[in-house]
Design an enzyme around this catalytic site. Structure first.
Site, PDB file in Angstrom:
ATOM      1  N   HIS A 245       0.790  -1.305   0.090  1.00  0.00           N
ATOM      2  CA  HIS A 245      -0.051   0.032  -0.082  1.00  0.00           C
ATOM      3  C   HIS A 245       0.858   1.232   0.083  1.00  0.00           C
ATOM      4  O   HIS A 245       0.679   2.260  -0.739  1.00  0.00           O
ATOM      5  CB  HIS A 245      -0.879   0.065   1.424  1.00  0.00           C
TER       6      HIS A 245
HETATM    7  O1  RIB Z   1      -4.598  -0.003   5.020  1.00  0.00           O
HETATM    8  C1  RIB Z   1      -3.532  -0.238   4.422  1.00  0.00           C
HETATM    9  C2  RIB Z   1      -2.635   0.933   5.413  1.00  0.00           C
HETATM   10  O2  RIB Z   1      -2.698   0.104   6.670  1.00  0.00           O
HETATM   11  C3  RIB Z   1      -1.028   0.812   5.188  1.00  0.00           C
HETATM   12  O3  RIB Z   1      -0.431   2.083   5.603  1.00  0.00           O
HETATM   13  C4  RIB Z   1      -0.552  -0.275   5.804  1.00  0.00           C
HETATM   14  O4  RIB Z   1       0.735   0.151   6.179  1.00  0.00           O
HETATM   15  C5  RIB Z   1      -1.414  -0.617   6.951  1.00  0.00           C
HETATM   16  O5  RIB Z   1      -0.984  -0.265   8.269  1.00  0.00           O
END
Ligand code: RIB
Ligand code: CA
Length: 314
Positions: A245
């Site tokens: 992500h």
């Molecule tokens: O939903 C994705 C996020 O939550 C990202 O920043 C990942 O690191 C998790 O913590």
């Protein structure tokens, strides 16, 4: 060569804690390895792990790669202190570092304020965890807004495909009031929601080529595979996979041509019993720049290439 982008990253890095997602660490290594960025500071935020764990993880990784970048210790709790994420923190098997173990590190909001104040030009602030620190910064130091050129964030979900436990994306759900404060701050916001970050699944095979590099890379790979397996067992799916992500906002800054962006408005539900933390996007309106598509294969190739070139032997 183009001028480098003055950058600050605010992260809830879990890599270094048991059963940790590694996407914040990959994002940070990508930023360190990329010539487009002048990384001024990295602040720690509670989220994916407890604030004391994130602070230790961040300090350890920067030391390991010999990156002399100002960084911080996070003491902040979500703006609504009784919120859900605390339950997640307290279930973490890792013992958080005590503030007294890192007497030389500034607090996160203090680091953000001093870094931005000292910059002659507006700084790009990248948030890849809950937006607590940014919101506290804007609340405690409203004069600093003019120093923030844009806020570029992993967060939200256009189609309400959230996290286990509800329809909201984690970074927003972990501190909805903070996200609402950031979105209404008037500072340009660029958002990378789950709709684009989940476009490419990372399987153990996807990162198999990382094996045989240095111990850092092997450790990242092993941590990622352990995280995938843990989540898959917990949530009952097969085969295991994860997502990178937090790499996406930084990939956008390095090469905007990898993304399709759309201008729209974004707001956060603060009151719904089931929908608190859900982001609502109005495509007929304006105010934020939201990624709606991405060339995920090129993002992965860019990140892997740069990280391996710079840190592959570590
Ligand atoms: O939903 C994705 C996020 O939550 C990202 O920043 C990942 O690191 C998790 O913590
Ligand atoms: Ca994160």
């Amino acid at each position: 060569m183009q001028e480098r982008i003055p950058l600050v990253i605010d992260t809830d890095m879990a890599y270094g804690s048991p059963q940790a997602d590694i996407d914040d660490a990959v994002a940070l290594l990508f930023a360190l390895a990329s010539p487009e960025f002048d990384l001024l500071a990295v602040s720690a935020a509670g989220g994916n792990a407890a604030p004391g764990c994130v602070s230790r993880n961040l300090d350890s990784l920067l030391r390991l790669v010999s990156a002399d970048i100002p960084h911080s210790f996070s003491c902040s709790r979500p703006i609504d202190p009784g919120f859900w994420v605390n339950a997640r923190w307290s279930s973490s098997p890792a013992k958080p570092a005590a503030r007294s173990e890192y007497p030389d590190l500034p607090d996160s909001v203090q680091l953000l304020y001093s870094t931005l104040s000292a910059s002659a030009e507006p700084v790009t602030l990248v948030t890849i965890g809950p937006m607590t620190n940014t919101a506290l910064l804007l609340i405690q130091h409203p004069d600093i807004a003019g120093k923030i050129g844009r806020i570029v964030s992993m967060g939200g979900s256009i189609h309400m495909d959230g996290v286990a436990g509800g329809p909201a994306e984690f970074n927003i759900k972990a501190d909805p009031e903070a996200a609402a404060a950031v979105f209404s701050s008037g500072i340009p916001v660029f958002l990378f929601p789950l709709d684009v970050t989940k476009k490419k699944r990372i399987y153990p095979e996807t990162i198999a080529s990382w094996e045989g590099r240095g111990p850092l890379i092997r450790s990242l790979r092993e941590a990622s595979v352990a995280f995938m397996k843990h989540r898959a067992e917990r949530d009952g799916y097969y085969p295991p996979y994860a997502f990178f992500h937090d790499v996406l906002p930084l990939a956008y800054l390095a090469d905007p041509s990898l993304f399709t962006m759309r201008e729209c408005s974004v707001s956060v539900d603060l009151h719904g019993d089931l929908t608190r933390g859900v982001t609502v996007f109005d495509m007929a309106s304006s105010g934020a720049h939201v990624a709606v598509d991405v060339d995920s294969d090129r993002v992965l190739a860019l990140a892997e290439g740069r990280i391996m070139e710079r840190f592959g032997t570590l």
